[in-house]
Design an enzyme around this catalytic site. Sequence first.
Site, mmCIF file in Angstrom:
data_model
loop_
_atom_site.group_PDB
_atom_site.id
_atom_site.type_symbol
_atom_site.label_atom_id
_atom_site.label_comp_id
_atom_site.label_asym_id
_atom_site.label_seq_id
_atom_site.Cartn_x
_atom_site.Cartn_y
_atom_site.Cartn_z
ATOM 1 C CE1 TYR A 50 -15.867 5.250 12.693
ATOM 2 C CE2 TYR A 50 -18.227 5.285 12.313
ATOM 3 C CZ TYR A 50 -16.947 5.611 11.919
ATOM 4 O OH TYR A 50 -16.757 6.303 10.751
ATOM 5 C CG HIS A 133 -13.796 2.469 7.666
ATOM 6 N ND1 HIS A 133 -14.153 2.202 8.967
ATOM 7 C CD2 HIS A 133 -13.562 3.811 7.619
ATOM 8 C CE1 HIS A 133 -14.140 3.314 9.668
ATOM 9 N NE2 HIS A 133 -13.776 4.306 8.874
#
Length: 320
Positions: A50, A133
Amino acid sequence: MRIFPEGQRVGLGGAPLGNMLGEVTDADAVATVNAAWDEGWRFFDTAPHYGLGLAEERLGAALQDKPRDAYVLSSKVGRIIYSADSAAPDDEGFEISTTRRRRWDFSRDGVLRSIEDSLRRIGTDRLDIVFVHDPDDHYEEAVAAAFPTLIELRDQGVIKAIGSGMNQSAMLTRFVQEIDIDVIMLAGRYTLIDPDALDDVLPACVEHDVQVVAVGIFNSGLMSQPRPAAGTTFNYAPAEQALVDKANKVADICESHGVTLPTAALAFPLFHPAVAGVAVGCRTPDEVRTNATLSRTAVPAALWSDLKSAGLLREDAPTG
Protein backbone atom coordinates in the site's frame (compact mmCIF):
# COMPACT_ATOMS: atom_id res chain seq x y z
CA MET A 1 -6.46 -15.34 19.00
CA ARG A 2 -9.49 -13.06 18.78
CA ILE A 3 -9.00 -10.99 15.63
CA PHE A 4 -11.42 -8.28 16.70
CA PRO A 5 -11.38 -7.26 20.35
CA GLU A 6 -14.47 -8.03 22.41
CA GLY A 7 -17.47 -6.02 21.30
CA GLN A 8 -15.86 -4.76 18.08
CA ARG A 9 -16.44 -6.10 14.57
CA VAL A 10 -15.25 -3.18 12.45
CA GLY A 11 -11.65 -2.17 11.80
CA LEU A 12 -9.63 0.13 9.58
CA GLY A 13 -8.28 -1.01 6.23
CA GLY A 14 -5.04 0.77 5.44
CA ALA A 15 -4.85 0.87 1.64
CA PRO A 16 -6.22 4.44 1.30
CA LEU A 17 -3.51 5.64 3.69
CA GLY A 18 -1.06 4.71 0.94
CA ASN A 19 -2.82 6.99 -1.57
CA MET A 20 -4.86 4.25 -3.20
CA LEU A 21 -6.79 5.80 -6.11
CA GLY A 22 -6.19 9.31 -4.73
CA GLU A 23 -3.76 11.35 -2.69
CA VAL A 24 -4.12 11.65 1.07
CA THR A 25 -2.06 14.10 3.09
CA ASP A 26 0.02 12.98 6.05
CA ALA A 27 -2.21 15.02 8.34
CA ASP A 28 -5.41 13.50 6.98
CA ALA A 29 -3.97 10.00 7.26
CA VAL A 30 -3.13 10.47 10.94
CA ALA A 31 -6.49 12.13 11.59
CA THR A 32 -8.24 9.19 9.92
CA VAL A 33 -6.53 6.67 12.19
CA ASN A 34 -7.30 8.82 15.22
CA ALA A 35 -10.96 9.03 14.19
CA ALA A 36 -11.06 5.24 13.93
CA TRP A 37 -9.58 5.00 17.40
CA ASP A 38 -12.13 7.46 18.76
CA GLU A 39 -14.91 5.30 17.28
CA GLY A 40 -13.58 2.35 19.24
CA TRP A 41 -12.04 0.50 16.31
CA ARG A 42 -9.13 -1.61 17.49
CA PHE A 43 -8.19 -3.66 14.41
CA PHE A 44 -5.79 -2.00 11.98
CA ASP A 45 -4.61 -3.60 8.75
CA THR A 46 -1.84 -2.48 6.43
CA ALA A 47 0.69 -3.87 3.94
CA PRO A 48 4.01 -2.99 2.29
CA HIS A 49 2.17 -2.95 -1.04
CA TYR A 50 0.00 0.00 0.00
CA GLY A 51 1.80 3.06 -1.29
CA LEU A 52 5.14 1.22 -1.27
CA GLY A 53 5.37 1.39 2.50
CA LEU A 54 3.70 4.78 2.90
CA ALA A 55 0.56 3.33 4.50
CA GLU A 56 2.62 1.46 7.08
CA GLU A 57 4.57 4.60 7.96
CA ARG A 58 1.43 6.70 8.32
CA LEU A 59 -0.39 4.08 10.38
CA GLY A 60 2.61 3.76 12.65
CA ALA A 61 2.85 7.50 13.14
CA ALA A 62 -0.79 7.64 14.23
CA LEU A 63 -0.49 4.66 16.58
CA GLN A 64 2.69 5.77 18.34
CA ASP A 65 0.81 7.21 21.31
CA LYS A 66 -1.66 4.34 21.57
CA PRO A 67 -1.15 1.48 24.08
CA ARG A 68 0.27 -1.40 22.04
CA ASP A 69 -1.70 -4.05 23.90
CA ALA A 70 -4.98 -2.22 23.21
CA TYR A 71 -5.22 -3.02 19.48
CA VAL A 72 -4.64 -5.74 16.90
CA LEU A 73 -2.22 -4.95 14.08
CA SER A 74 -1.83 -6.88 10.84
CA SER A 75 0.45 -6.52 7.86
CA LYS A 76 1.45 -8.72 4.97
CA VAL A 77 4.31 -10.46 3.18
CA GLY A 78 4.93 -11.31 -0.45
CA ARG A 79 6.28 -8.02 -1.76
CA ILE A 80 9.67 -6.56 -0.89
CA ILE A 81 10.08 -2.78 -1.04
CA TYR A 82 13.47 -1.64 -2.32
CA SER A 83 15.10 1.58 -3.51
CA ALA A 84 15.82 2.57 -7.10
CA ASP A 85 18.03 5.37 -8.40
CA SER A 86 15.26 7.70 -9.57
CA ALA A 87 11.71 8.59 -8.63
CA ALA A 88 8.81 7.35 -10.74
CA PRO A 89 5.01 7.23 -10.44
CA ASP A 90 3.63 4.02 -9.02
CA ASP A 91 1.84 1.89 -11.63
CA GLU A 92 -0.31 -0.21 -9.28
CA GLY A 93 -3.08 2.16 -8.28
CA PHE A 94 -1.36 4.33 -5.68
CA GLU A 95 -0.96 8.07 -6.28
CA ILE A 96 2.68 8.41 -5.39
CA SER A 97 5.98 9.20 -7.11
CA THR A 98 8.92 7.69 -5.28
CA THR A 99 12.27 5.97 -5.59
CA ARG A 100 10.73 2.93 -3.94
CA ARG A 101 9.83 -0.13 -5.98
CA ARG A 102 8.26 -3.49 -5.16
CA ARG A 103 9.10 -7.05 -6.18
CA TRP A 104 7.50 -10.39 -5.43
CA ASP A 105 9.24 -12.58 -2.87
CA PHE A 106 7.62 -15.44 -0.97
CA SER A 107 10.88 -17.07 0.08
CA ARG A 108 11.88 -17.57 3.71
CA ASP A 109 14.43 -14.76 3.51
CA GLY A 110 11.86 -12.57 1.77
CA VAL A 111 9.25 -13.17 4.48
CA LEU A 112 11.71 -12.43 7.28
CA ARG A 113 12.97 -9.29 5.54
CA SER A 114 9.44 -8.11 4.81
CA ILE A 115 8.40 -8.45 8.46
CA GLU A 116 11.55 -6.69 9.65
CA ASP A 117 10.96 -3.84 7.19
CA SER A 118 7.31 -3.53 8.22
CA LEU A 119 8.24 -3.33 11.90
CA ARG A 120 10.72 -0.56 11.10
CA ARG A 121 8.28 1.42 8.96
CA ILE A 122 5.43 1.11 11.46
CA GLY A 123 7.72 1.72 14.43
CA THR A 124 6.47 -1.21 16.48
CA ASP A 125 8.02 -4.25 18.11
CA ARG A 126 5.53 -6.80 16.81
CA LEU A 127 2.79 -7.69 14.36
CA ASP A 128 -0.17 -9.63 15.71
CA ILE A 129 -1.24 -11.09 12.35
CA VAL A 130 0.73 -11.63 9.15
CA PHE A 131 -1.03 -12.43 5.89
CA VAL A 132 0.53 -13.92 2.77
CA HIS A 133 -0.55 -11.26 0.29
CA ASP A 134 -1.91 -12.00 -3.19
CA PRO A 135 0.01 -15.22 -3.96
CA ASP A 136 -2.23 -15.86 -7.01
CA ASP A 137 0.71 -16.64 -9.31
CA HIS A 138 3.00 -17.92 -6.56
CA TYR A 139 1.11 -20.82 -5.00
CA GLU A 140 4.05 -23.23 -4.91
CA GLU A 141 6.49 -20.80 -3.32
CA ALA A 142 3.90 -19.63 -0.81
CA VAL A 143 3.17 -23.20 0.29
CA ALA A 144 6.82 -24.29 0.26
CA ALA A 145 8.36 -21.26 1.96
CA ALA A 146 6.12 -18.40 3.06
CA PHE A 147 3.61 -20.34 5.12
CA PRO A 148 6.17 -22.63 6.83
CA THR A 149 8.15 -19.54 7.83
CA LEU A 150 5.08 -17.88 9.30
CA ILE A 151 4.07 -21.07 11.10
CA GLU A 152 7.53 -21.22 12.66
CA LEU A 153 7.26 -17.60 13.81
CA ARG A 154 3.81 -18.29 15.24
CA ASP A 155 5.07 -21.37 17.06
CA GLN A 156 7.87 -19.23 18.53
CA GLY A 157 5.34 -16.66 19.73
CA VAL A 158 6.75 -13.93 17.50
CA ILE A 159 3.36 -13.45 15.84
CA LYS A 160 -0.04 -14.56 17.10
CA ALA A 161 -1.87 -15.55 13.93
CA ILE A 162 -1.16 -16.20 10.26
CA GLY A 163 -3.20 -16.41 7.10
CA SER A 164 -3.60 -15.10 3.60
CA GLY A 165 -5.30 -12.14 1.98
CA MET A 166 -6.57 -12.37 -1.59
CA ASN A 167 -9.13 -11.12 -4.10
CA GLN A 168 -10.27 -14.65 -4.90
CA SER A 169 -11.81 -17.47 -2.90
CA ALA A 170 -10.60 -20.59 -4.74
CA MET A 171 -6.96 -20.46 -3.64
CA LEU A 172 -7.92 -19.29 -0.17
CA THR A 173 -10.06 -22.42 0.07
CA ARG A 174 -7.02 -24.55 -0.66
CA PHE A 175 -5.00 -22.75 1.99
CA VAL A 176 -7.75 -23.23 4.58
CA GLN A 177 -8.01 -26.93 3.76
CA GLU A 178 -4.31 -27.71 3.40
CA ILE A 179 -2.41 -25.40 5.77
CA ASP A 180 -2.62 -24.69 9.49
CA ILE A 181 -3.72 -21.05 9.23
CA ASP A 182 -5.81 -18.99 11.62
CA VAL A 183 -7.46 -16.31 9.50
CA ILE A 184 -8.05 -15.17 5.95
CA MET A 185 -8.67 -11.72 4.53
CA LEU A 186 -11.33 -12.11 1.86
CA ALA A 187 -11.48 -9.14 -0.49
CA GLY A 188 -14.67 -8.41 -2.41
CA ARG A 189 -15.85 -12.02 -2.52
CA TYR A 190 -18.43 -12.06 0.23
CA THR A 191 -20.60 -9.03 -0.33
CA LEU A 192 -24.26 -8.21 -0.68
CA ILE A 193 -23.87 -8.19 -4.47
CA ASP A 194 -21.32 -11.01 -4.78
CA PRO A 195 -21.73 -13.64 -2.02
CA ASP A 196 -20.25 -16.53 -4.00
CA ALA A 197 -17.70 -17.35 -1.30
CA LEU A 198 -20.62 -19.28 0.19
CA ASP A 199 -19.74 -22.01 -2.31
CA ASP A 200 -16.19 -22.69 -1.23
CA VAL A 201 -14.08 -20.78 1.26
CA LEU A 202 -16.68 -19.90 3.89
CA PRO A 203 -17.82 -23.50 4.49
CA ALA A 204 -14.16 -24.51 4.62
CA CYS A 205 -13.48 -21.83 7.23
CA VAL A 206 -16.34 -23.09 9.38
CA GLU A 207 -15.07 -26.66 9.08
CA HIS A 208 -11.46 -25.77 9.94
CA ASP A 209 -12.19 -23.04 12.50
CA VAL A 210 -10.54 -20.30 10.47
CA GLN A 211 -11.67 -16.73 11.05
CA VAL A 212 -12.51 -14.38 8.17
CA VAL A 213 -11.86 -10.67 7.91
CA ALA A 214 -14.15 -9.43 5.13
CA VAL A 215 -12.81 -6.48 3.15
CA GLY A 216 -13.88 -4.79 -0.06
CA ILE A 217 -17.42 -5.11 1.26
CA PHE A 218 -18.67 -2.27 -0.94
CA ASN A 219 -17.03 -3.82 -4.05
CA SER A 220 -15.17 -0.51 -4.41
CA GLY A 221 -17.64 2.09 -5.70
CA LEU A 222 -20.73 0.01 -6.43
CA MET A 223 -22.23 -0.03 -2.94
CA SER A 224 -20.35 2.82 -1.31
CA GLN A 225 -23.17 5.31 -1.97
CA PRO A 226 -26.95 5.04 -1.46
CA ARG A 227 -27.30 4.94 -5.23
CA PRO A 228 -24.59 3.76 -7.66
CA ALA A 229 -23.35 6.82 -9.52
CA ALA A 230 -22.56 7.05 -13.20
CA GLY A 231 -19.15 5.55 -13.93
CA THR A 232 -19.12 3.58 -10.70
CA THR A 233 -16.68 0.73 -10.24
CA PHE A 234 -16.99 -2.90 -9.24
CA ASN A 235 -13.82 -4.31 -7.70
CA TYR A 236 -11.89 -1.32 -9.09
CA ALA A 237 -12.97 -1.80 -12.70
CA PRO A 238 -15.89 -0.17 -14.53
CA ALA A 239 -19.10 -1.82 -13.35
CA GLU A 240 -21.18 -3.69 -15.91
CA GLN A 241 -24.66 -2.27 -16.34
CA ALA A 242 -26.25 -5.49 -15.08
CA LEU A 243 -24.46 -5.06 -11.76
CA VAL A 244 -25.45 -1.40 -11.54
CA ASP A 245 -29.06 -2.37 -12.21
CA LYS A 246 -28.94 -5.07 -9.54
CA ALA A 247 -27.42 -2.67 -7.01
CA ASN A 248 -30.21 -0.17 -7.69
CA LYS A 249 -32.85 -2.84 -7.18
CA VAL A 250 -31.21 -3.76 -3.87
CA ALA A 251 -31.17 -0.05 -2.99
CA ASP A 252 -34.91 0.14 -3.70
CA ILE A 253 -35.62 -2.53 -1.12
CA CYS A 254 -33.18 -1.00 1.37
CA GLU A 255 -34.92 2.36 1.08
CA SER A 256 -38.33 0.73 1.51
CA HIS A 257 -37.09 -0.38 4.93
CA GLY A 258 -35.62 2.98 5.85
CA VAL A 259 -31.94 2.13 5.43
CA THR A 260 -29.34 2.76 2.75
CA LEU A 261 -27.50 0.39 0.45
CA PRO A 262 -24.14 0.94 2.22
CA THR A 263 -25.78 0.19 5.58
CA ALA A 264 -27.02 -3.17 4.37
CA ALA A 265 -23.73 -3.88 2.58
CA LEU A 266 -21.76 -3.40 5.78
CA ALA A 267 -24.16 -5.44 7.90
CA PHE A 268 -24.51 -8.40 5.54
CA PRO A 269 -21.11 -10.17 5.89
CA LEU A 270 -21.27 -10.06 9.67
CA PHE A 271 -24.09 -12.60 9.80
CA HIS A 272 -21.89 -15.43 8.57
CA PRO A 273 -20.49 -17.51 11.44
CA ALA A 274 -17.00 -17.58 9.92
CA VAL A 275 -16.73 -13.80 9.62
CA ALA A 276 -15.01 -12.28 12.63
CA GLY A 277 -15.45 -8.74 11.34
CA VAL A 278 -14.97 -6.32 8.49
CA ALA A 279 -12.20 -3.84 7.74
CA VAL A 280 -13.18 -0.74 5.80
CA GLY A 281 -10.73 1.44 3.94
CA CYS A 282 -11.09 5.13 4.83
CA ARG A 283 -9.13 8.17 3.69
CA THR A 284 -10.69 10.88 5.88
CA PRO A 285 -12.09 11.17 9.40
CA ASP A 286 -15.52 11.83 7.89
CA GLU A 287 -15.40 8.50 6.06
CA VAL A 288 -14.57 6.77 9.33
CA ARG A 289 -17.45 8.44 11.10
CA THR A 290 -19.83 7.64 8.26
CA ASN A 291 -18.90 3.95 8.31
CA ALA A 292 -19.08 3.85 12.09
CA THR A 293 -22.61 5.23 11.91
CA LEU A 294 -23.53 2.61 9.31
CA SER A 295 -22.21 -0.13 11.57
CA ARG A 296 -24.46 1.05 14.42
CA THR A 297 -27.59 1.26 12.27
CA ALA A 298 -30.07 -1.57 12.75
CA VAL A 299 -31.21 -3.35 9.58
CA PRO A 300 -34.76 -4.77 9.73
CA ALA A 301 -34.91 -8.54 9.33
CA ALA A 302 -37.65 -8.11 6.73
CA LEU A 303 -35.17 -6.41 4.41
CA TRP A 304 -33.19 -9.63 4.00
CA SER A 305 -36.38 -11.62 3.45
CA ASP A 306 -37.51 -9.21 0.76
CA LEU A 307 -34.14 -9.39 -1.00
CA LYS A 308 -34.36 -13.16 -1.06
CA SER A 309 -37.96 -13.14 -2.24
CA ALA A 310 -36.98 -10.79 -5.08
CA GLY A 311 -34.14 -13.08 -6.15
CA LEU A 312 -31.56 -10.44 -5.25
CA LEU A 313 -29.91 -12.46 -2.50
CA ARG A 314 -29.14 -16.15 -2.25
CA GLU A 315 -31.51 -18.13 -0.07
CA ASP A 316 -28.60 -19.82 1.71
CA ALA A 317 -26.96 -16.54 2.76
CA PRO A 318 -27.06 -16.23 6.57
CA THR A 319 -29.03 -13.14 7.59
CA GLY A 320 -29.95 -13.68 11.19
